[in-house]
Design a protein around this motif. Structure first.
Motif, short mmCIF file in Angstrom:
data_model
loop_
_atom_site.label_atom_id
_atom_site.label_comp_id
_atom_site.label_asym_id
_atom_site.label_seq_id
_atom_site.Cartn_x
_atom_site.Cartn_y
_atom_site.Cartn_z
N MET A 1 0.94 -1.20 -0.08
CA MET A 1 0.06 -0.17 0.06
C MET A 1 0.74 1.30 0.09
SD MET A 1 -2.85 0.98 2.74
CE MET A 1 -1.76 1.14 3.83
N SER A 2 0.41 2.22 -0.92
CA SER A 2 1.31 3.43 -0.85
C SER A 2 0.74 4.50 0.11
CB SER A 2 1.03 4.06 -2.21
OG SER A 2 1.75 3.32 -3.28
N TYR A 3 1.60 5.60 0.47
CA TYR A 3 1.35 6.58 1.29
C TYR A 3 -0.16 7.37 0.95
CZ TYR A 3 2.12 10.30 4.77
OH TYR A 3 1.97 11.07 5.78
N LEU A 4 -0.16 7.55 -0.24
CA LEU A 4 -1.37 8.39 -0.77
C LEU A 4 -1.97 7.60 -1.77
CD1 LEU A 4 -3.35 10.83 -0.69
CD2 LEU A 4 -1.72 12.09 -2.20
N GLU A 5 -3.13 7.23 -1.91
CA GLU A 5 -3.81 6.52 -3.02
C GLU A 5 -5.10 7.51 -3.37
OE1 GLU A 5 -4.15 2.62 -1.98
OE2 GLU A 5 -2.12 2.05 -2.04
N LEU A 6 -5.17 7.55 -4.83
CA LEU A 6 -6.30 8.17 -5.42
C LEU A 6 -6.80 6.74 -6.14
CD1 LEU A 6 -5.00 11.57 -6.91
CD2 LEU A 6 -5.60 10.82 -4.24
N HIS A 7 -8.28 6.50 -5.81
CA HIS A 7 -8.81 5.55 -6.62
C HIS A 7 -10.11 6.06 -7.36
CE1 HIS A 7 -6.58 2.55 -4.60
NE2 HIS A 7 -6.62 3.05 -3.50
N THR A 35 -6.43 7.67 -10.95
CA THR A 35 -6.09 6.67 -10.28
C THR A 35 -4.59 6.77 -10.00
OG1 THR A 35 -7.73 4.94 -10.34
CG2 THR A 35 -5.63 4.16 -9.73
N LEU A 36 -4.09 7.18 -8.80
CA LEU A 36 -2.60 7.53 -8.79
C LEU A 36 -2.03 6.84 -7.51
CD1 LEU A 36 -2.02 11.32 -9.86
CD2 LEU A 36 -1.02 9.25 -10.82
N SER A 37 -0.89 6.63 -7.38
CA SER A 37 -0.42 6.34 -6.12
C SER A 37 0.91 7.23 -5.67
CB SER A 37 -0.33 5.02 -5.62
OG SER A 37 0.54 4.46 -6.66
N ILE A 38 1.12 7.52 -4.50
CA ILE A 38 2.39 8.24 -4.03
C ILE A 38 2.89 7.62 -2.86
CG2 ILE A 38 3.13 10.60 -3.59
CD1 ILE A 38 0.48 11.67 -4.74
N GLU A 39 4.40 7.78 -3.00
CA GLU A 39 4.91 6.89 -1.68
C GLU A 39 5.14 8.17 -0.74
OE1 GLU A 39 5.04 3.78 -1.41
OE2 GLU A 39 4.50 3.35 -3.57
N LYS A 40 5.75 7.57 0.69
CA LYS A 40 6.07 8.63 1.54
C LYS A 40 7.67 9.50 0.91
CE LYS A 40 6.29 8.98 6.51
NZ LYS A 40 5.57 10.58 6.47
N GLY A 41 7.32 10.59 1.06
CA GLY A 41 8.64 11.53 0.67
C GLY A 41 8.94 11.42 -0.62
N GLU A 42 7.69 11.20 -1.40
CA GLU A 42 7.84 11.31 -2.85
C GLU A 42 7.44 12.86 -3.17
OE1 GLU A 42 5.80 8.30 -5.25
OE2 GLU A 42 5.63 9.83 -6.99
N ILE A 43 8.16 13.18 -4.42
CA ILE A 43 7.34 14.61 -5.09
C ILE A 43 6.76 14.04 -6.40
CG2 ILE A 43 7.74 16.75 -6.12
CD1 ILE A 43 9.99 17.24 -4.02
N LEU A 44 5.41 14.04 -6.41
CA LEU A 44 4.83 13.78 -7.71
C LEU A 44 4.73 14.98 -8.19
CD1 LEU A 44 3.26 11.63 -9.57
CD2 LEU A 44 1.18 12.60 -8.40
N GLY A 45 5.09 15.07 -9.64
CA GLY A 45 4.85 16.35 -10.57
C GLY A 45 3.32 16.05 -11.21
N LEU A 207 9.26 15.36 3.44
CA LEU A 207 7.92 15.90 2.87
C LEU A 207 7.37 14.94 1.79
CD1 LEU A 207 8.09 19.76 3.07
CD2 LEU A 207 6.80 18.14 4.76
N THR A 208 6.06 14.53 1.97
CA THR A 208 5.52 14.00 0.81
C THR A 208 4.90 15.33 0.01
OG1 THR A 208 5.12 12.17 1.92
CG2 THR A 208 4.04 12.22 -0.20
N MET A 209 4.92 15.29 -1.42
CA MET A 209 4.53 16.48 -1.99
C MET A 209 3.83 16.40 -3.69
SD MET A 209 6.99 19.96 -2.80
CE MET A 209 7.87 19.39 -1.32
N ILE A 210 2.70 16.94 -3.75
CA ILE A 210 2.53 17.04 -5.22
C ILE A 210 2.48 18.25 -5.54
CG2 ILE A 210 0.20 16.95 -6.66
CD1 ILE A 210 -1.01 14.97 -4.57
N PHE A 211 3.17 18.49 -6.71
CA PHE A 211 3.95 19.72 -7.12
C PHE A 211 3.13 20.10 -8.40
CE2 PHE A 211 6.35 22.33 -9.77
CZ PHE A 211 6.93 23.35 -8.99
#
Ligand SMILES: Nc1ncnc2c1ncn2[C@@H]1O[C@H](COP(=O)(O)OP(=O)(O)O)[C@@H](O)[C@H]1O
Ligand SMILES: [Mg+2]
Length: 265
Positions: A1-7, A35-45, A207-211
């Motif tokens: 399971m990822s830190y942040l999940e959008l389903h 649908t996206l997943s983001i790990e802890k400490g990741e920066i998703l662009g 930090l976990t970030m959506i940029f």
């Protein structure tokens, strides 16, 4: 399971269209099955042209607007099913940084008051001394001289104001930061300073970030992974360098082609 999940996240708006005699409802599918997943400490662009749904997606993740369907799961907990009062409590865990720090900062509040207010959200019982010490630390963290803490937003440059807005976002110790076009209003020379600061904060604070940006060049510079959004959908996703160098989708290729090239020296 990822830190942040959008389903299968969907956010639709209804708009009245037609005319007085034959009105009809039009549905705007601003976010249309993400649908996206983001790990802890990741920066998703998150990149895409204006109007593709980036801000609506971020506000839906933050629970500022309700999802039409689908779910947002942070650290195993579904946010889309929380009650309003639970959401209010959780909101400290998510902070946003916006394009225009001047609009998002209160012009009548000094930097000290702005940061103190943000600190008290999480720690309402801080002593004066603790508040002062934390504000000094926050200002140093974002590269501002604590000596200016009694100044007002208009006394700062655009880049410095964005640093203040970043300090304010950090004050309640958030788990997730969404930065919505945070450098789009800044001069190019200042842009890289703010991007470097955000990168440094990720390294130091985990930090976990959506940029979010409309500029693939900017997103490539800061993100680990890139999601390309087009008309409410994610049309391409992958590791930043691979999306940049080997785009699969025609739309991504067009975004790449629109990045201004520096003239050859
Ligand atoms: N509150 C709203 N009511 C109706 N339509 C909206 C609302 N917010 C955004 N939209 C529409 O949703 C679409 C996506 O907008 P937005 O999320 O702001 O895109 P972006 O941030 O990528 O520029 C646009 O067509 C916009 O007009
Ligand atoms: Mg936007």
């Amino acid at each position: 399971m990822s830190y942040l999940e959008l389903h299968q996240l969907e956010t639709h708006f209804t708009k009245m269209a037609g005319n007085l005699f034959s009105p009809r409802k039009e549905i705007i599918r601003a976010v249309d099955g993400v649908t996206l997943s983001i790990e802890k400490g990741e920066i998703l662009g998150l990149v895409g042209e204006s109007g593709c749904g980036k801000s609506t997606l971020s506000r839906t993740v933050m629970q500022l607007i309700p999802a039409t369907s689908g779910s947002v799961v942070l650290n195993g907990e579904s946010l889309t099913h929380l009650s309003t009062s639970q959401i209010r409590k959780r909101r400290l865990d998510f902070q946003m940084i916006f394009q225009d720090p001047y609009a998002s900062l209160n012009p009548r509040m000094t930097i000290f008051s702005t940061l103190a207010e943000a600190l008290y959200q999480r720690h309402p019982n801080l002593s004066n001394k603790e508040t002062y010490d934390r504000i000094i630390k926050l200002m140093e963290t974002v590269g501002l001289d604590p000596a200016v803490m009694k100044k007002y937003p208009h006394e700062f440059s655009g880049g410095q104001r964005q640093r203040i807005a970043i300090a304010r976002a950090l004050a309640p110790e958030p788990k997730l930061i969404i930065a919505d076009e945070p450098v789009s209003a800044l001069d190019v020379s200042i842009q890289s300073q703010i991007l470097n600061l955000l990168k440094q904060l990720r390294a130091d604070l985990g930090l976990t970030m959506i940029f979010i940006s409309h500029d693939l060049g900017v997103v490539r510079y800061i993100a680990d992974n890139i999601a390309v959004m087009y008309q409410g959908k994610i049309v391409e996703y992958g590791e930043a360098e691979s999306v940049f160098h080997h785009p699969q989708h025609d739309y991504t290729k067009r975004l790449l082609a629109s990045i201004p090239k520096l003239p050859a020296a």
